[in-house]
Design a protein around this motif. Sequence first.
Motif, PDB file in Angstrom:
ATOM      1  N   LEU A  35       0.843  -1.196   0.000  1.00  0.00           N
ATOM      2  CA  LEU A  35       0.000   0.000   0.000  1.00  0.00           C
ATOM      3  C   LEU A  35       0.874   1.240   0.000  1.00  0.00           C
ATOM      4  N   LEU A  36       0.659   2.133  -0.969  1.00  0.00           N
ATOM      5  CA  LEU A  36       1.386   3.390  -1.057  1.00  0.00           C
ATOM      6  C   LEU A  36       0.489   4.518  -0.552  1.00  0.00           C
ATOM      7  N   ILE A  37       1.033   5.333   0.353  1.00  0.00           N
ATOM      8  CA  ILE A  37       0.260   6.418   0.967  1.00  0.00           C
ATOM      9  C   ILE A  37       0.865   7.755   0.566  1.00  0.00           C
ATOM     10  N   GLU A  38       0.076   8.557  -0.139  1.00  0.00           N
ATOM     11  CA  GLU A  38       0.553   9.814  -0.719  1.00  0.00           C
ATOM     12  C   GLU A  38       0.721  10.906   0.339  1.00  0.00           C
ATOM     13  N   GLY A  39       1.406  11.968  -0.119  1.00  0.00           N
ATOM     14  CA  GLY A  39       1.732  13.069   0.761  1.00  0.00           C
ATOM     15  C   GLY A  39       0.741  14.220   0.692  1.00  0.00           C
ATOM     16  N   PHE A  40       1.094  15.279   1.374  1.00  0.00           N
ATOM     17  CA  PHE A  40       0.258  16.462   1.521  1.00  0.00           C
ATOM     18  C   PHE A  40      -0.092  17.091   0.175  1.00  0.00           C
ATOM     19  N   GLY A  41      -1.380  17.286  -0.057  1.00  0.00           N
ATOM     20  CA  GLY A  41      -1.850  17.954  -1.253  1.00  0.00           C
ATOM     21  C   GLY A  41      -1.792  17.136  -2.522  1.00  0.00           C
ATOM     22  N   ALA A  42      -1.405  15.874  -2.428  1.00  0.00           N
ATOM     23  CA  ALA A  42      -1.210  15.044  -3.618  1.00  0.00           C
ATOM     24  C   ALA A  42      -2.345  14.040  -3.765  1.00  0.00           C
TER      25      ALA A  42
ATOM     26  N   TRP B  65       1.969   9.853  -8.192  1.00  0.00           N
ATOM     27  CA  TRP B  65       3.075   8.895  -8.143  1.00  0.00           C
ATOM     28  C   TRP B  65       3.785   8.843  -9.493  1.00  0.00           C
ATOM     29  N   ASN B  66       5.007   8.427  -9.495  1.00  0.00           N
ATOM     30  CA  ASN B  66       5.790   8.299 -10.723  1.00  0.00           C
ATOM     31  C   ASN B  66       5.521   6.931 -11.351  1.00  0.00           C
ATOM     32  N   GLU B  67       5.164   6.920 -12.626  1.00  0.00           N
ATOM     33  CA  GLU B  67       4.782   5.666 -13.267  1.00  0.00           C
ATOM     34  C   GLU B  67       5.941   4.676 -13.370  1.00  0.00           C
ATOM     35  N   THR B  68       7.140   5.168 -13.590  1.00  0.00           N
ATOM     36  CA  THR B  68       8.301   4.265 -13.626  1.00  0.00           C
ATOM     37  C   THR B  68       8.513   3.624 -12.262  1.00  0.00           C
ATOM     38  N   PHE B  69       8.431   4.423 -11.211  1.00  0.00           N
ATOM     39  CA  PHE B  69       8.574   3.920  -9.852  1.00  0.00           C
ATOM     40  C   PHE B  69       7.513   2.850  -9.560  1.00  0.00           C
ATOM     41  N   ILE B  70       6.259   3.129  -9.922  1.00  0.00           N
ATOM     42  CA  ILE B  70       5.186   2.165  -9.694  1.00  0.00           C
ATOM     43  C   ILE B  70       5.417   0.893 -10.496  1.00  0.00           C
ATOM     44  N   SER B  71       5.884   1.028 -11.727  1.00  0.00           N
ATOM     45  CA  SER B  71       6.099  -0.159 -12.558  1.00  0.00           C
ATOM     46  C   SER B  71       7.167  -1.072 -11.968  1.00  0.00           C
ATOM     47  N   ILE B  72       8.195  -0.494 -11.366  1.00  0.00           N
ATOM     48  CA  ILE B  72       9.233  -1.304 -10.720  1.00  0.00           C
ATOM     49  C   ILE B  72       8.643  -2.058  -9.537  1.00  0.00           C
ATOM     50  N   LEU B  73       7.883  -1.375  -8.706  1.00  0.00           N
ATOM     51  CA  LEU B  73       7.264  -2.039  -7.559  1.00  0.00           C
ATOM     52  C   LEU B  73       6.278  -3.115  -8.014  1.00  0.00           C
TER      53      LEU B  73
ATOM     54  N   HIS C 102       1.812  -6.579  -5.532  1.00  0.00           N
ATOM     55  CA  HIS C 102       0.486  -6.081  -5.868  1.00  0.00           C
ATOM     56  C   HIS C 102       0.368  -4.704  -5.224  1.00  0.00           C
ATOM     57  N   VAL C 103       0.484  -3.679  -6.024  1.00  0.00           N
ATOM     58  CA  VAL C 103       0.597  -2.307  -5.544  1.00  0.00           C
ATOM     59  C   VAL C 103      -0.772  -1.631  -5.559  1.00  0.00           C
ATOM     60  N   TYR C 104      -1.091  -0.993  -4.450  1.00  0.00           N
ATOM     61  CA  TYR C 104      -2.322  -0.215  -4.340  1.00  0.00           C
ATOM     62  C   TYR C 104      -1.968   1.236  -4.055  1.00  0.00           C
ATOM     63  N   ILE C 105      -2.611   2.152  -4.789  1.00  0.00           N
ATOM     64  CA  ILE C 105      -2.503   3.575  -4.519  1.00  0.00           C
ATOM     65  C   ILE C 105      -3.920   4.111  -4.341  1.00  0.00           C
ATOM     66  N   TYR C 106      -4.071   5.205  -3.585  1.00  0.00           N
ATOM     67  CA  TYR C 106      -5.415   5.714  -3.340  1.00  0.00           C
ATOM     68  C   TYR C 106      -5.371   7.195  -3.016  1.00  0.00           C
ATOM     69  N   ASP C 107      -6.522   7.827  -3.109  1.00  0.00           N
ATOM     70  CA  ASP C 107      -6.682   9.227  -2.726  1.00  0.00           C
ATOM     71  C   ASP C 107      -7.169   9.304  -1.286  1.00  0.00           C
ATOM     72  N   HIS C 108      -6.543  10.175  -0.497  1.00  0.00           N
ATOM     73  CA  HIS C 108      -7.041  10.422   0.847  1.00  0.00           C
ATOM     74  C   HIS C 108      -8.469  10.962   0.792  1.00  0.00           C
ATOM     75  N   ARG C 109      -9.188  10.822   1.872  1.00  0.00           N
ATOM     76  CA  ARG C 109     -10.543  11.375   1.973  1.00  0.00           C
ATOM     77  C   ARG C 109     -10.519  12.873   1.649  1.00  0.00           C
ATOM     78  N   GLY C 110     -11.491  13.293   0.848  1.00  0.00           N
ATOM     79  CA  GLY C 110     -11.596  14.694   0.471  1.00  0.00           C
ATOM     80  C   GLY C 110     -10.666  15.125  -0.643  1.00  0.00           C
ATOM     81  N   MET C 111      -9.879  14.176  -1.188  1.00  0.00           N
ATOM     82  CA  MET C 111      -8.908  14.504  -2.233  1.00  0.00           C
ATOM     83  C   MET C 111      -9.194  13.692  -3.495  1.00  0.00           C
ATOM     84  N   GLY C 112      -8.869  14.277  -4.644  1.00  0.00           N
ATOM     85  CA  GLY C 112      -8.967  13.558  -5.906  1.00  0.00           C
ATOM     86  C   GLY C 112     -10.345  12.991  -6.157  1.00  0.00           C
ATOM     87  N   GLN C 113     -10.386  11.671  -6.403  1.00  0.00           N
ATOM     88  CA  GLN C 113     -11.640  10.996  -6.720  1.00  0.00           C
ATOM     89  C   GLN C 113     -12.342  10.431  -5.488  1.00  0.00           C
TER      90      GLN C 113
END
Length: 284
Positions: free
Chosen positions: A73-80, A85-93, A98-109
């Motif tokens: 699980l990848l947890i994003e930073g402030f305002g992001a 995330w960087n697509e190359t970085f994610i592709s390596i992981l 099995h990589v999961y990324i998400y938007d914090h509550r109130g952010m993005g989608q």
Amino acid sequence: MDRRSIFTLTLLFFALTLLATAGCIATSDTTQPAQQETRQLPVISFDETPIQYADVNDVTLAYQEFGSGEPLLLIEGFGATMGGWNETFISILASEYHVYIYDHRGMGQSSAYTTPPSIYQFSDDAAALMTVLGYDSMHVYGVSMGSTTSQQLTIDHPEKVRKLILDSSTYSIRIPETKTLLGLIESTAIDPATPEGVRQEAEANLAWNGSFGGLSGIEKDVMLLVGTDDVLTPDAVSVEIAGEIDGSWLVRFKGIPHAGFHYAPVEYGESVLFFLAMDEFHQI
């Protein structure tokens, strides 16, 4: 001998030296190419990957998933948002996990909410998201505010965390080393032109009383990543955190600024894979 053995490494010898050291501080020179096996990377496109939704606590969190294997699980930073995330970085992981990324509550989608958020709420959200996705626990990678959330997650819900990677970290925004970061967050919190979700994240950071008292109780395999040119969460803070978490690893990337996976995605990605693949650490 101090519980942490200190080494200065170039990235050329990084993987080989990590194989023989534990609880170390390593400084990597990213101007030199890394020696690594040829890895078949999946093609990652945020735009072409479906966004999925999970009902977590009182909100709906948007997430994407990539690759297969043990969950990370990848947890994003402030305002992001997760598109940051960087697509190359994610592709390596995702080549190994099995990589999961998400938007914090109130952010993005992810959906909005009516109560003010907190770092503790972000921690609870991450723990609950793991459960909704069908996992008792995951490896966790947190960057910046995501590192703050990951620390709180490991303190509040230790059973949910397998291995922990903390990138661009601090245990408080109210220490002398993070004066620049504090000023940025304070100005964001009162700027009417800033989106509401970002302002509320700023308020959550300002209300957080820090994690320092809980760091020494973390009994996980932990690696800290930081760039020596990070002015928001300077590397000296990561050194201090590493000193509190017994047996933790600290890797400092020479000349890299905050959230260094944007600037050295291959080096960061391969470092994470190496760390996660280790069965156990031995103190020397």
